[in-house]
Design a protein around this motif. Structure first.
Motif, mmCIF file in Angstrom:
data_model
loop_
_atom_site.group_PDB
_atom_site.id
_atom_site.type_symbol
_atom_site.label_atom_id
_atom_site.label_comp_id
_atom_site.label_asym_id
_atom_site.label_seq_id
_atom_site.Cartn_x
_atom_site.Cartn_y
_atom_site.Cartn_z
ATOM 1 N N PHE A 1 -5.486 0.502 -2.670
ATOM 2 C CA PHE A 1 -6.772 -0.061 -3.051
ATOM 3 C C PHE A 1 -7.935 0.870 -2.694
ATOM 4 C CE2 PHE A 1 -4.606 -4.354 -2.485
ATOM 5 C CZ PHE A 1 -4.302 -4.412 -3.832
ATOM 6 N N ARG A 2 -7.910 1.469 -1.522
ATOM 7 C CA ARG A 2 -9.012 2.334 -1.126
ATOM 8 C C ARG A 2 -9.062 3.581 -1.984
ATOM 9 N NH1 ARG A 2 -9.279 3.857 5.075
ATOM 10 N NH2 ARG A 2 -9.505 1.591 5.124
ATOM 11 N N ARG A 3 -7.882 4.150 -2.284
ATOM 12 C CA ARG A 3 -7.836 5.355 -3.111
ATOM 13 C C ARG A 3 -8.281 5.041 -4.539
ATOM 14 N NH1 ARG A 3 -2.453 9.090 -3.962
ATOM 15 N NH2 ARG A 3 -3.377 10.645 -5.345
ATOM 16 N N LYS B 1 -7.850 -8.572 -6.691
ATOM 17 C CA LYS B 1 -7.958 -7.119 -6.725
ATOM 18 C C LYS B 1 -7.495 -6.564 -8.068
ATOM 19 C CE LYS B 1 -9.326 -5.783 -2.543
ATOM 20 N NZ LYS B 1 -10.466 -4.876 -2.312
ATOM 21 N N TYR C 1 -9.815 -4.316 -10.650
ATOM 22 C CA TYR C 1 -9.527 -2.935 -11.014
ATOM 23 C C TYR C 1 -9.222 -2.781 -12.505
ATOM 24 C CZ TYR C 1 -9.554 -1.641 -6.125
ATOM 25 O OH TYR C 1 -9.935 -1.418 -4.842
ATOM 26 N N ASN D 1 0.822 -1.212 0.000
ATOM 27 C CA ASN D 1 0.000 0.000 0.000
ATOM 28 C C ASN D 1 0.854 1.260 0.000
ATOM 29 O OD1 ASN D 1 -2.374 -1.395 -0.082
ATOM 30 N ND2 ASN D 1 -2.759 -1.273 2.109
ATOM 31 N N GLU E 1 -10.386 2.765 -5.363
ATOM 32 C CA GLU E 1 -11.843 2.591 -5.278
ATOM 33 C C GLU E 1 -12.550 3.938 -5.334
ATOM 34 O OE1 GLU E 1 -15.309 0.221 -4.686
ATOM 35 O OE2 GLU E 1 -13.263 -0.556 -4.661
ATOM 36 N N ASP E 2 -12.076 4.907 -4.518
ATOM 37 C CA ASP E 2 -12.724 6.214 -4.440
ATOM 38 C C ASP E 2 -12.651 6.963 -5.772
ATOM 39 O OD1 ASP E 2 -13.293 5.694 -1.824
ATOM 40 O OD2 ASP E 2 -11.599 6.835 -1.014
#
Length: 227
Positions: free
Chosen positions: A169-171, A135, A139, A16, A173-174
């Motif tokens: 991953f979270r960024r 993942k 993506y 990350n 996603e957003d």
């Protein structure tokens, strides 16, 4: 201590952080997958070597244990026959092989614990690999959907920013969610503008024109401030 020495440049713990600075997150993920797959292969080879050694230790332990029991039986037989000296010799040999049996048993149990440790590390590596691989596929599919949506918007004059996959991953996603929302908003705005234009009358009032021009100027100033 871990049996498998972690020699990868990237681990899940640092993935990350590296994605945060990566210009091409998918390429970095591919590098992680490649190194993890190589480590899994090396760990599997080591496990096979451990298994062979483990079986060898077990065979040595059982063989020594059988010899111990045989010498004990021989000592009992010699004692019954009145051959006390032979009984002593058999018991001496029994003591020697019994010690050897205990040594091999200890090595066997140690090897078994190490194999269990190695099995757990292999399980973790495979879980890490599958999680990151899933993942990546997800993506990549979403980015392809966005690429096609952008081509659609460009064809009809919509201005859509190029996608920025994000860092972790979270960024990712957003950002992808924001792009999808923007694409939908542009489409809804275009449809609403066409409907509004078709319903407008030729004699629109000067007051309405003035309000529109003032609102338009305010929006332009906001855009200039945002750069």
């Amino acid at each position: 201590m871990s049996i498998v020495r972690r020699v990868r440049d990237i681990t899940v713990a640092t993935l990350n952080d590296r994605l945060e600075k990566a210009e091409d997150p998918i390429k970095l993920i591919d590098q992680f997958l490649w190194s993890t797959r190589d480590e899994i292969i090396q760990a599997e080879k080591l496990y096979q070597q451990y298994a062979a050694h483990h079986n060898h230790l077990k065979a040595q332990w059982l063989q020594a244990d059988q010899q111990k029991q045989r010498r004990e039986q021989q000592a009992l037989t010699a004692l019954k026959a009145g051959e006390e000296q032979l009984a002593r010799i058999a018991l001496e040999e029994k003591t020697i092989v019994e010690e050897r049996a205990q040594q091999y048993k200890g090595l066997y149990e140690q090897s078994r614990e190490q194999m269990l440790d190695l099995e757990e590390q292999l399980r973790q590596l495979r879980t890490e690999y599958q999680m990151v691989y899933d993942k990546r596929e997800y993506y990549v599919a979403r980015m392809e959907s966005l690429r096609l949506q952008q081509r659609f918007n460009h064809r009809y004059g919509a201005q859509v920013n190029q996608p920025q996959p994000g860092s972790m991953f979270r960024r990712m996603e957003d950002q992808i969610t924001d792009m999808e929302y923007e694409a939908r908003s542009l489409r809804e705005l275009r449809q609403g503008s066409q409907a509004s234009y078709s319903d407008s009358s030729p004699g629109k009032s000067e007051r309405m024109n003035s309000i529109i021009e003032r609102e338009m100027a305010e929006l332009k100033r906001k855009l200039e401030k945002e750069g």
